[in-house]
Design a protein around this motif. Structure first.
Motif, PDB file in Angstrom:
ATOM      1  N   THR A  96       0.668  -1.341   0.076  1.00  0.00           N
ATOM      2  CA  THR A  96       0.005  -0.058   0.134  1.00  0.00           C
ATOM      3  C   THR A  96       0.854   1.179  -0.075  1.00  0.00           C
ATOM      4  O   THR A  96       0.790   2.115   0.914  1.00  0.00           O
ATOM      5  CB  THR A  96      -0.822  -0.014   1.255  1.00  0.00           C
ATOM      6  OG1 THR A  96      -0.287  -0.008   2.311  1.00  0.00           O
ATOM      7  CG2 THR A  96      -1.914  -1.224   1.237  1.00  0.00           C
ATOM      8  N   ARG A 118      -2.167   0.865  -6.053  1.00  0.00           N
ATOM      9  CA  ARG A 118      -3.424   0.350  -7.185  1.00  0.00           C
ATOM     10  C   ARG A 118      -4.041   1.761  -7.777  1.00  0.00           C
ATOM     11  O   ARG A 118      -4.313   1.674  -8.921  1.00  0.00           O
ATOM     12  CB  ARG A 118      -4.254  -0.389  -6.504  1.00  0.00           C
ATOM     13  CG  ARG A 118      -5.170   0.599  -5.685  1.00  0.00           C
ATOM     14  CD  ARG A 118      -6.514  -0.304  -5.276  1.00  0.00           C
ATOM     15  NE  ARG A 118      -7.184  -0.019  -3.950  1.00  0.00           N
ATOM     16  CZ  ARG A 118      -7.908  -0.905  -3.139  1.00  0.00           C
ATOM     17  NH1 ARG A 118      -8.285  -1.879  -3.827  1.00  0.00           N
ATOM     18  NH2 ARG A 118      -8.187  -0.454  -2.040  1.00  0.00           N
ATOM     19  N   SER A 119      -3.502   2.956  -7.138  1.00  0.00           N
ATOM     20  CA  SER A 119      -4.026   4.300  -7.779  1.00  0.00           C
ATOM     21  C   SER A 119      -3.028   4.613  -8.993  1.00  0.00           C
ATOM     22  O   SER A 119      -1.995   4.854  -8.684  1.00  0.00           O
ATOM     23  CB  SER A 119      -4.208   5.313  -6.717  1.00  0.00           C
ATOM     24  OG  SER A 119      -4.025   6.573  -7.550  1.00  0.00           O
ATOM     25  N   ASN A 153      -3.978  -3.773  -8.230  1.00  0.00           N
ATOM     26  CA  ASN A 153      -4.389  -4.226  -6.986  1.00  0.00           C
ATOM     27  C   ASN A 153      -3.454  -5.280  -6.280  1.00  0.00           C
ATOM     28  O   ASN A 153      -3.165  -6.373  -7.041  1.00  0.00           O
ATOM     29  CB  ASN A 153      -5.720  -4.803  -7.155  1.00  0.00           C
ATOM     30  CG  ASN A 153      -6.658  -4.956  -5.943  1.00  0.00           C
ATOM     31  OD1 ASN A 153      -5.955  -5.077  -4.885  1.00  0.00           O
ATOM     32  ND2 ASN A 153      -7.885  -4.915  -5.959  1.00  0.00           N
ATOM     33  N   PRO A 172      -3.341   0.386   4.973  1.00  0.00           N
ATOM     34  CA  PRO A 172      -4.678   0.727   4.181  1.00  0.00           C
ATOM     35  C   PRO A 172      -5.134   2.010   5.016  1.00  0.00           C
ATOM     36  O   PRO A 172      -4.901   2.182   6.062  1.00  0.00           O
ATOM     37  CB  PRO A 172      -5.473  -0.361   4.300  1.00  0.00           C
ATOM     38  CG  PRO A 172      -4.969  -1.105   5.629  1.00  0.00           C
ATOM     39  CD  PRO A 172      -3.437  -0.804   5.738  1.00  0.00           C
ATOM     40  N   ASP A 197     -11.697   5.574   1.745  1.00  0.00           N
ATOM     41  CA  ASP A 197     -11.301   4.438   2.320  1.00  0.00           C
ATOM     42  C   ASP A 197     -11.106   3.278   1.530  1.00  0.00           C
ATOM     43  O   ASP A 197     -11.654   2.847   0.564  1.00  0.00           O
ATOM     44  CB  ASP A 197     -11.984   3.989   3.552  1.00  0.00           C
ATOM     45  CG  ASP A 197     -12.239   5.290   4.587  1.00  0.00           C
ATOM     46  OD1 ASP A 197     -11.119   5.903   4.677  1.00  0.00           O
ATOM     47  OD2 ASP A 197     -13.197   5.592   5.343  1.00  0.00           O
ATOM     48  N   ASP A 198     -10.209   2.448   2.447  1.00  0.00           N
ATOM     49  CA  ASP A 198      -9.842   1.117   1.521  1.00  0.00           C
ATOM     50  C   ASP A 198     -10.823   0.134   2.184  1.00  0.00           C
ATOM     51  O   ASP A 198     -10.461  -0.595   3.151  1.00  0.00           O
ATOM     52  CB  ASP A 198      -8.322   0.815   1.652  1.00  0.00           C
ATOM     53  CG  ASP A 198      -7.399   1.784   0.877  1.00  0.00           C
ATOM     54  OD1 ASP A 198      -7.686   1.937  -0.195  1.00  0.00           O
ATOM     55  OD2 ASP A 198      -6.676   2.113   1.403  1.00  0.00           O
ATOM     56  N   GLU A 199     -11.843   0.006   1.367  1.00  0.00           N
ATOM     57  CA  GLU A 199     -12.883  -1.058   1.904  1.00  0.00           C
ATOM     58  C   GLU A 199     -12.628  -2.501   2.038  1.00  0.00           C
ATOM     59  O   GLU A 199     -13.294  -3.373   2.619  1.00  0.00           O
ATOM     60  CB  GLU A 199     -14.383  -0.724   1.307  1.00  0.00           C
ATOM     61  CG  GLU A 199     -14.928   0.690   1.048  1.00  0.00           C
ATOM     62  CD  GLU A 199     -15.328   1.120   2.370  1.00  0.00           C
ATOM     63  OE1 GLU A 199     -15.470   0.634   3.353  1.00  0.00           O
ATOM     64  OE2 GLU A 199     -15.670   2.418   2.564  1.00  0.00           O
ATOM     65  N   ASP A 200     -11.606  -2.870   1.141  1.00  0.00           N
ATOM     66  CA  ASP A 200     -11.279  -4.220   0.830  1.00  0.00           C
ATOM     67  C   ASP A 200     -10.281  -4.680   1.748  1.00  0.00           C
ATOM     68  O   ASP A 200      -9.507  -5.699   1.329  1.00  0.00           O
ATOM     69  CB  ASP A 200     -11.230  -4.654  -0.681  1.00  0.00           C
ATOM     70  CG  ASP A 200     -10.173  -3.738  -1.360  1.00  0.00           C
ATOM     71  OD1 ASP A 200      -9.747  -2.633  -0.454  1.00  0.00           O
ATOM     72  OD2 ASP A 200     -10.031  -3.770  -2.290  1.00  0.00           O
ATOM     73  N   LYS A 201      -9.989  -3.913   2.632  1.00  0.00           N
ATOM     74  CA  LYS A 201      -8.620  -4.271   3.592  1.00  0.00           C
ATOM     75  C   LYS A 201      -8.592  -5.789   4.160  1.00  0.00           C
ATOM     76  O   LYS A 201      -7.538  -6.387   4.156  1.00  0.00           O
ATOM     77  CB  LYS A 201      -8.173  -3.274   4.598  1.00  0.00           C
ATOM     78  CG  LYS A 201      -9.209  -2.324   5.099  1.00  0.00           C
ATOM     79  CD  LYS A 201      -8.678  -1.407   6.260  1.00  0.00           C
ATOM     80  CE  LYS A 201      -9.323  -0.520   6.867  1.00  0.00           C
ATOM     81  NZ  LYS A 201     -10.550   0.038   5.911  1.00  0.00           N
TER      82      LYS A 201
END
Ligand SMILES: C[S@@+](CC[C@H](N)C(=O)[O-])C[C@H]1O[C@@H](n2cnc3c(N)ncnc32)[C@H](O)[C@@H]1O
Length: 248
Positions: A96, A118-119, A153, A172, A197-201
């Motif tokens: 991250t 990933r961004s 990702n 994250p 926010d990183d919802e898939d942490k």
């Protein structure tokens, strides 16, 4: 992308095409009405600008040591982050990377480092920072390689690593404790506004545990629940924790 009548126009066009974003020019009327964020090269660095930063400044991947960090290489492995990474750790994946500040701390302590982000916008800012790092005198004199960077990702990319790293490091984006924190740094505020926010942490944690050779280190705000349940060890930093999960 914002072209400010300085530098190579084609470079701007190329990056705008690569990121599939519009290219504005500062001479265009009301160019600042269209987008919330802009990328531009200022003073030789790729910078991220929001409406406040358009007039002056901009945020870039800073390659100098942070306050309190040593300039020497390798810097001593004596802080909470080094303790969490472990004495025997040699290879680290920072999954991250964000503004690269933890990555660069890890790099300066002498670990072999691969970064994932990933961004696509943040990855361009990081690539620019790592390019500047590679040109630093001390990096060239010591014949060091700037960290490698993968864009995508980490949940997918971690599964493709040829060799498991000793440690996977995760930082994250957690929801803030209060809606508006006066303490939040501009760079983190802009990252939150840009990416959310990183919802898939939880999924990222599972992928990290799968991919690591020995351990996963998670940086958390001190108010947040541990991401992977009870950690094996935890090291306290300032307003944050490094939770360590050992691979069984
Ligand atoms: C809080 S920031 C990291 C800050 C960083 N540690 C630093 O020192 O600047 C979180 C970053 O992780 C990235 N990220 C979150 N989940 C990711 C994932 N699954 N794969 C790749 N990057 C991810 C986000 O895009 C964001 O840039």
């Amino acid at each position: 992308m914002l072209y400010e009548n300085q530098g190579e126009f084609l470079l701007y066009q190329h990056l705008a095409d690569q990121l599939a974003v519009p290219l504005r020019t500062a001479t265009e009327t009301h160019y600042d009405q269209h987008e919330t964020f802009f990328l531009s090269w200022r003073e030789g660095c790729l910078k991220l600008l929001d409406k406040d930063l358009l007039k002056k400044g901009g945020l870039t991947v800073g390659i100098g040591p942070r306050q309190g960090e040593q300039r020497s290489w390798p810097a001593p492995k004596d802080g909470a982050l080094a303790k969490a990474l472990g004495r025997k750790t040699k290879t680290v994946v920072d999954a991250t990377a964000g503004w690269g500040q933890d990555s660069l701390h890890i790099f300066r302590m002498g670990y072999e480092l691969l970064c994932i982000e990933r961004s696509p916008v943040m990855a361009q800012l990081l690539a620019d920072g790592f390019k500047r790092l590679a040109q630093e005198d001390w990096v060239q004199k010591l014949q060091l390689q700037a960290p490698s960077l993968l864009t995508g990702n980490a949940i997918d990319l971690l599964a493709t690593l040829a060799t498991p790293p000793d440690a996977v490091y995760l930082d994250p984006m957690f929801p803030p404790k209060r809606k508006k924190s006066a303490l939040a740094k501009k760079s983190m505020m802009i990252l939150r506004n840009l990416l959310g926010d990183d919802e898939d942490k939880e999924q990222l944690f599972a992928a990290a545990l799968n991919a690591t050779g020995k351990r996963v280190v998670v940086k958390s705000p001190d108010y947040a629940e541990p991401l992977g349940g009870k950690p094996n060890e935890s090291f306290q930093g300032k307003l944050l924790r490094y939770d360590v999960y050992l691979k069984g």
